[in-house]
Motif scaffolding. Structure first.
Motif, short mmCIF file in Angstrom:
data_model
loop_
_atom_site.label_atom_id
_atom_site.label_comp_id
_atom_site.label_asym_id
_atom_site.label_seq_id
_atom_site.Cartn_x
_atom_site.Cartn_y
_atom_site.Cartn_z
N GLY A 65 0.82 -1.22 0.02
CA GLY A 65 -0.03 -0.01 0.10
C GLY A 65 0.93 1.27 0.12
O GLY A 65 0.78 2.04 -1.00
N PRO A 66 1.73 1.64 1.03
CA PRO A 66 2.57 2.76 0.99
C PRO A 66 3.60 2.76 -0.14
O PRO A 66 3.73 3.78 -0.67
CB PRO A 66 3.43 2.53 2.26
CG PRO A 66 2.46 1.52 3.20
CD PRO A 66 1.78 0.68 2.32
N LEU A 67 3.81 1.63 -0.67
CA LEU A 67 4.78 1.45 -1.85
C LEU A 67 4.18 2.08 -3.01
O LEU A 67 4.74 2.78 -4.02
CB LEU A 67 5.34 -0.09 -2.12
CG LEU A 67 6.10 -0.26 -3.49
CD1 LEU A 67 7.49 0.51 -3.39
CD2 LEU A 67 6.62 -1.75 -3.47
N THR A 68 2.78 1.67 -3.14
CA THR A 68 2.01 2.11 -4.23
C THR A 68 1.98 3.51 -4.29
O THR A 68 1.94 4.37 -5.33
CB THR A 68 0.91 1.13 -4.24
OG1 THR A 68 0.91 -0.04 -4.54
CG2 THR A 68 -0.13 1.76 -5.60
N LEU A 69 1.70 3.89 -3.12
CA LEU A 69 1.44 5.45 -2.72
C LEU A 69 2.72 6.29 -3.20
O LEU A 69 2.67 7.14 -4.09
CB LEU A 69 1.22 5.80 -1.50
CG LEU A 69 1.01 7.23 -1.18
CD1 LEU A 69 -0.41 7.58 -1.80
CD2 LEU A 69 0.96 7.16 0.47
N VAL A 81 10.59 -0.13 -12.40
CA VAL A 81 11.40 -1.13 -11.80
C VAL A 81 11.41 -1.65 -10.54
O VAL A 81 11.20 -2.56 -10.22
CB VAL A 81 13.09 -0.59 -12.08
CG1 VAL A 81 13.92 -1.54 -11.42
CG2 VAL A 81 13.48 -0.21 -13.33
N TRP A 82 10.99 -0.39 -9.59
CA TRP A 82 10.67 -0.60 -8.44
C TRP A 82 9.15 -1.44 -8.39
O TRP A 82 9.05 -2.16 -7.27
CB TRP A 82 10.51 0.54 -7.44
CG TRP A 82 11.88 1.73 -7.57
CD1 TRP A 82 11.94 2.71 -8.18
CD2 TRP A 82 12.96 0.85 -7.54
NE1 TRP A 82 13.03 3.07 -8.37
CE2 TRP A 82 13.98 2.05 -8.06
CE3 TRP A 82 13.62 -0.40 -7.12
CZ2 TRP A 82 15.36 2.00 -7.66
CZ3 TRP A 82 15.00 -0.29 -6.91
CH2 TRP A 82 15.70 0.63 -7.27
N VAL A 83 8.14 -1.00 -8.98
CA VAL A 83 7.01 -1.80 -9.14
C VAL A 83 7.27 -3.40 -9.42
O VAL A 83 6.57 -4.44 -8.88
CB VAL A 83 6.04 -1.22 -10.02
CG1 VAL A 83 4.63 -1.92 -10.43
CG2 VAL A 83 5.73 0.06 -9.83
N GLY A 84 8.18 -3.62 -10.52
CA GLY A 84 8.35 -4.96 -10.95
C GLY A 84 9.08 -5.72 -9.79
O GLY A 84 8.85 -6.77 -9.45
N LEU A 85 10.04 -5.08 -8.81
CA LEU A 85 10.78 -5.68 -7.75
C LEU A 85 9.66 -6.12 -6.69
O LEU A 85 9.75 -7.04 -5.99
CB LEU A 85 11.80 -4.69 -7.29
CG LEU A 85 12.83 -5.29 -6.28
CD1 LEU A 85 13.46 -6.43 -6.70
CD2 LEU A 85 13.65 -4.35 -5.87
N ALA A 86 8.92 -5.14 -6.47
CA ALA A 86 7.83 -5.35 -5.41
C ALA A 86 6.92 -6.68 -5.97
O ALA A 86 6.57 -7.43 -5.04
CB ALA A 86 6.79 -4.28 -5.07
N ALA A 87 6.57 -6.52 -7.32
CA ALA A 87 5.68 -7.57 -7.57
C ALA A 87 6.28 -8.89 -7.60
O ALA A 87 5.67 -9.96 -7.29
CB ALA A 87 5.09 -7.34 -9.26
N ALA A 235 11.96 3.34 -4.68
CA ALA A 235 10.86 4.20 -5.12
C ALA A 235 10.84 5.52 -4.52
O ALA A 235 10.61 6.36 -4.90
CB ALA A 235 9.33 3.30 -4.81
N THR A 236 10.98 5.37 -3.21
CA THR A 236 10.95 6.68 -2.27
C THR A 236 12.35 7.50 -2.37
O THR A 236 12.23 8.74 -2.61
CB THR A 236 10.83 6.56 -0.82
OG1 THR A 236 11.78 5.40 -0.44
CG2 THR A 236 9.35 6.03 -0.81
N ARG A 237 13.45 6.76 -2.53
CA ARG A 237 14.54 7.73 -2.69
C ARG A 237 14.73 8.22 -4.17
O ARG A 237 15.61 9.27 -4.31
CB ARG A 237 15.70 6.96 -2.45
CG ARG A 237 16.00 6.51 -0.93
CD ARG A 237 17.13 5.78 -0.43
NE ARG A 237 18.47 6.74 -0.98
CZ ARG A 237 19.02 7.66 -0.16
NH1 ARG A 237 18.43 7.64 1.22
NH2 ARG A 237 20.12 8.15 -0.36
#
Length: 248
Positions: A65-69, A81-87, A235-237
């Protein structure tokens, strides 16, 4: 337990903050009511998930949830890339279905969505309400939402001294202290920066589960947790830190 946690934190926060209920706009009440609803939903859903799947895995899934945000706040292609890593982390969790009750996974996803809402609405509440006033009122609202279901499911067990003592300890340690600190922090930190500070929570939850509950994760599940943590940090950095807009 969720009800006792929120009830205890509400009593403490109302006693400390002594919020003023007058002179607030309709927008102020809508924001704090939404904050309370997200707070109650987040707590209820994640405890339902804990009852069905290991704690570390539940928090890992919830952190989506926070990652998607954080990712939605960016407009750059490399964030995919970060979405793919989380997936990838979520897919790795699915390789060991014995530990993943579908209902538990579903509750963790609900908790993740509520967590994302909590972050946004906590920031807005901190901008509109002074001190801990907004958090105290939001906590009271969340408690009211869960009072009926808690009485139905808990019954007279809610009056047991041992249960009350444990609920009070959980309320102070896991609600009053962290939520107060987060509300204050989100007055000066952008939600994306806040996400960096929260990015190790899945790993911390997994370690706590080992120490307290004896829940051991397999190497593949640890790899899944690492993927989600790395994705959240990346994703955040990678986002420029911008000041949050002033409330309308």
């Amino acid at each position: 337990m969720v009800f006792l946690r929120l009830f205890t934190s509400t009593l403490v926060l109302l006693a400390v903050a002594r919020p003023s209920w007058r002179g607030r706009s309709r927008a102020d009440w809508l924001v704090v009511a939404g904050f309370g609803a997200s707070l109650g939903t987040m707590n209820w859903a994640i405890y339902q998930s804990f009852a069905r799947i290991p704690l570390g895995l539940a928090v890992t899934i919830e952190f989506i949830g926070p990652l998607t945000l954080a990712v939605l706040g960016s407009r750059r292609a490399r964030d995919l890339v970060w979405v793919g890593l989380a997936a990838l982390g979520v897919v790795l969790l699915g390789f060991e279905p014995a530990d993943l009750d579908p209902v538990g996974v579903g509750f963790a996803l609900v908790a993740g969505a509520a967590w994302a809402s909590y972050i946004l609405l906590s920031a807005r509440t901190g901008q509109r309400w002074p001190g801990l006033d907004g958090l105290a009122i939001a906590s009271a609202f969340a408690t009211l939402l869960l009072t009926g279901p808690a009485i139905v499911s808990g019954g007279t067990a809610l009056l047991d001294p041992h249960v009350l003592m444990v609920g009070a300890m959980v309320g102070v340690l896991s609600s009053v202290i962290p939520y107060s600190c987060e509300l204050v922090a989100l007055r000066t930190l952008a939600p994306s920066v806040f996400g960096i500070l929260m990015s190790l929570e899945p790993a911390a939850a997994a370690l706590a589960a080992i120490v307290v509950l004896g829940e051991l994760l397999s190497p593949l599940q640890w790899l899944a947790v690492a993927c989600v943590v790395a994705a959240s940090v990346g994703a955040t950095r990678s986002r420029p830190v911008l000041a949050e807009p002033a409330p309308d």
